[in-house]
Write a protein that holds these residues in place. Structure first.
Motif, mmCIF file in Angstrom:
data_model
loop_
_atom_site.group_PDB
_atom_site.id
_atom_site.type_symbol
_atom_site.label_atom_id
_atom_site.label_comp_id
_atom_site.label_asym_id
_atom_site.label_seq_id
_atom_site.Cartn_x
_atom_site.Cartn_y
_atom_site.Cartn_z
ATOM 1 N N GLY A 205 3.754 6.715 -16.416
ATOM 2 C CA GLY A 205 3.138 5.418 -16.651
ATOM 3 C C GLY A 205 4.149 4.364 -15.959
ATOM 4 O O GLY A 205 3.960 3.353 -15.945
ATOM 5 N N ILE A 206 5.225 4.854 -15.194
ATOM 6 C CA ILE A 206 6.255 3.841 -14.502
ATOM 7 C C ILE A 206 5.320 2.980 -13.524
ATOM 8 O O ILE A 206 6.094 1.936 -13.540
ATOM 9 N N GLY A 207 4.278 3.590 -12.776
ATOM 10 C CA GLY A 207 3.575 2.871 -11.890
ATOM 11 C C GLY A 207 3.082 1.601 -12.356
ATOM 12 O O GLY A 207 3.124 0.372 -12.222
ATOM 13 N N PRO A 208 2.067 1.924 -13.405
ATOM 14 C CA PRO A 208 1.641 0.800 -14.332
ATOM 15 C C PRO A 208 2.516 -0.093 -15.086
ATOM 16 O O PRO A 208 2.453 -1.418 -15.122
ATOM 17 N N LEU A 209 3.853 0.502 -15.487
ATOM 18 C CA LEU A 209 4.901 -0.506 -16.259
ATOM 19 C C LEU A 209 5.110 -1.521 -15.228
ATOM 20 O O LEU A 209 5.494 -2.569 -15.367
ATOM 21 N N ILE A 210 5.595 -1.097 -13.918
ATOM 22 C CA ILE A 210 5.986 -2.166 -12.872
ATOM 23 C C ILE A 210 4.911 -3.052 -12.538
ATOM 24 O O ILE A 210 5.465 -4.287 -12.698
ATOM 25 N N VAL A 211 3.809 -2.559 -12.392
ATOM 26 C CA VAL A 211 2.862 -3.717 -11.943
ATOM 27 C C VAL A 211 2.508 -4.481 -13.264
ATOM 28 O O VAL A 211 2.073 -5.788 -13.116
ATOM 29 N N GLY A 212 2.311 -3.826 -14.306
ATOM 30 C CA GLY A 212 1.965 -4.536 -15.740
ATOM 31 C C GLY A 212 3.115 -5.687 -15.907
ATOM 32 O O GLY A 212 2.742 -6.930 -16.260
ATOM 33 N N LYS A 213 4.284 -5.458 -15.591
ATOM 34 C CA LYS A 213 5.295 -6.355 -15.982
ATOM 35 C C LYS A 213 5.066 -7.836 -14.670
ATOM 36 O O LYS A 213 5.234 -8.879 -15.145
ATOM 37 N N MET A 242 -3.089 -4.454 -9.589
ATOM 38 C CA MET A 242 -4.158 -3.676 -10.181
ATOM 39 C C MET A 242 -3.477 -2.613 -11.165
ATOM 40 O O MET A 242 -2.428 -2.069 -10.485
ATOM 41 N N LYS A 243 -3.943 -2.175 -12.080
ATOM 42 C CA LYS A 243 -3.526 -1.071 -13.052
ATOM 43 C C LYS A 243 -4.637 -0.765 -13.969
ATOM 44 O O LYS A 243 -5.510 -1.365 -14.239
ATOM 45 N N ALA A 244 -4.402 0.605 -14.523
ATOM 46 C CA ALA A 244 -5.585 0.834 -15.654
ATOM 47 C C ALA A 244 -5.071 0.028 -16.955
ATOM 48 O O ALA A 244 -4.080 -0.494 -17.187
ATOM 49 N N GLU A 245 -6.038 -0.378 -17.615
ATOM 50 C CA GLU A 245 -5.930 -1.370 -18.819
ATOM 51 C C GLU A 245 -5.359 -0.590 -19.855
ATOM 52 O O GLU A 245 -5.563 0.334 -20.557
ATOM 53 N N ILE A 275 2.125 2.437 -6.193
ATOM 54 C CA ILE A 275 3.136 2.633 -6.831
ATOM 55 C C ILE A 275 3.058 4.071 -7.721
ATOM 56 O O ILE A 275 2.051 3.935 -8.638
ATOM 57 N N ASP A 276 3.690 5.183 -7.761
ATOM 58 C CA ASP A 276 3.282 6.179 -8.590
ATOM 59 C C ASP A 276 4.510 7.294 -8.789
ATOM 60 O O ASP A 276 5.318 7.095 -8.105
ATOM 61 N N VAL A 368 -0.341 3.238 -10.317
ATOM 62 C CA VAL A 368 -0.943 4.397 -10.583
ATOM 63 C C VAL A 368 -0.208 5.199 -11.676
ATOM 64 O O VAL A 368 0.896 5.285 -11.678
ATOM 65 N N GLY A 369 -1.052 5.655 -12.609
ATOM 66 C CA GLY A 369 -0.597 6.497 -13.754
ATOM 67 C C GLY A 369 -1.128 6.310 -14.977
ATOM 68 O O GLY A 369 -2.087 5.559 -15.117
ATOM 69 N N ASN A 370 -0.820 7.140 -15.972
ATOM 70 C CA ASN A 370 -1.356 6.755 -17.401
ATOM 71 C C ASN A 370 -0.494 5.556 -18.025
ATOM 72 O O ASN A 370 0.754 5.584 -18.100
ATOM 73 N N THR A 371 -1.200 4.643 -18.355
ATOM 74 C CA THR A 371 -0.896 3.326 -18.920
ATOM 75 C C THR A 371 -0.736 3.196 -20.517
ATOM 76 O O THR A 371 -0.660 2.395 -21.000
#
Length: 376
Positions: A205-213, A242-245, A275-276, A368-371
């Motif tokens: 989940g590091i990719g979604p974590l970075i974009v989520g921030k 963009m990321k998974a919700e 980012i993945d 990209v990844g499991n969010t």
């Protein structure tokens, strides 16, 4: 000529001592005959014993995953015994489409995956009608891990029994060679169940974590199934994040989301940055960051195909930033070393924007990844 005379003639391989020490020669000769006639059986016994020990470990992990799934389902709805439903779910399978003619195979696989996901979600919802989205996603992730462990054990058991039945060393030796890798993956899945139950972010989940921030306090909109996007400004460029919700456990549909954003919504994207998490090689450090070119995304290849297709058709360069980690790190609770890479990756993203894009450009950044456990 007696046996002793024969043994005496093959000196100097044996110690001297005359006829009185003939029994010493036998100590050398008998093992040779034993290994000639029974060596392969001895080797097979040793391989069987080794594979059998590994199988017991796999069975223990498989049984533990099933038990965890049942207990979690009972915690959601104590009034219903989910054992029969979960046992049926563990045997659930997917038949992939014919690939003799590869043309059009990706839409077929995508269709199957959507049907499969919808079926899984529907089965989970049957356990409790009042289940919220986050709890349902945890249950889905636990069931996924338990199903994969169940499948690994069944395949290993099949080849073990086939090797034993046919007394074929080829079955058993090949199984013994790949067993360490299978055990490593099984151990990772077994440990992942704890993270799924707690709803904590995992290494993937590091990719979604970075974009989520980067998306915090900005207006988000859903652009594809379980996938959100928002706009931001940076040094004269328009950024599309963009990321998974989240925080539910999902990878979304980034491939479909990119297609819709560019083809249907009409956003003229000039660059894509992905980012993945990526598997590290032995000797590399967990949390190391590397930059490259291309669509950084795993899975069975549908999303990657869609992004590559759109990028190629519109001539959009795709830049990749990966965070290295092992299989176990990727699906267990996020390690400190991985979480600490956030600042470094963010700096790399803005360096790529400054160096590779121009003022007025539109840049799409995808985490990209499991969010799971990662909001936005």
């Amino acid at each position: 000529m007696s046996l002793t005379d024969i043994l005496l003639q093959i000196n100097p391989f044996f110690p001297e001592g005359g006829e009185t020490q003939w029994w010493i020669y036998l100590l050398w000769i008998l093992p040779i005959f034993f290994f000639i006639f029974y060596g392969q059986r001895l080797q097979m016994w040793m391989v069987l014993n080794d594979v059998s020990k590994s199988m017991r470990k796999l069975q223990g992990m498989k049984d533990n995953a099933r038990k965890e799934a049942i207990e979690y389902a009972k915690s959601i709805n104590p009034n219903v015994d989910p054992t029969e439903r979960i046992d049926a779910f563990l045997e659930y399978f997917t038949i992939f489409p014919v690939d003799m003619d590869p043309h059009g195979i990706v839409p077929k696989v995508q269709h199957l995956m959507r049907v499969r996901d919808d079926r899984i979600k529907a089965e989970v919802r049957k356990m409790s009608s009042s289940m919220d989205t986050l709890t349902a996603s945890k249950m889905e992730n636990i069931l996924e891990a338990a199903t994969i462990l169940h499948l690994i054990f069944k395949v290993v058991r099949h080849f073990y029994l086939m090797g034993k039945k046919t007394t074929s060393m080829f079955f058993l030796v090949q199984l013994q060679m790949i067993m360490p890798i299978l055990l490593q993956e099984a151990e990772a899945l077994n440990k992942a169940i704890g993270a799924f139950k707690a709803g904590q972010p995992i290494g993937d989940g590091i990719g979604p974590l970075i974009v989520g921030k980067m998306m915090l306090n900005k207006e988000k909109r859903t652009v594809a199934k379980e996938t959100v996007v928002c706009e931001d400004q940076y040094n004269g460029r328009t950024l599309y994040l963009m990321k998974a919700e989240g925080p539910a456990g999902s990878v979304g549909e980034p491939g479909t989301a990119v297609e819709k954003l560019i083809n249907e919504i009409g956003v003229n994207v000039n660059s894509i940055i992905m980012i993945d998490a990526a598997l590290k090689l032995e000797g590399e450090k967990t949390g190391d960051v590397a930059e490259g070119i291309g669509a950084a995304i795993g899975g069975i290849g549908v999303d990657r195909f869609q992004i590559e297709e759109v990028a190629t058709r519109h001539g959009i360069p795709v830049y990749a930033i990966i965070i290295k980690q092992s299989v176990i790190d990727a699906i267990t609770v996020m390690k400190k070393e991985i979480a600490e890479s956030i600042d470094k990756v963010t700096k790399s993203v803005f360096n790529v924007i400054d160096d590779k894009t121009n003022v007025g450009d539109r840049v799409l950044i995808i985490g990209v990844g499991n969010t799971l456990g990662v909001a936005q």
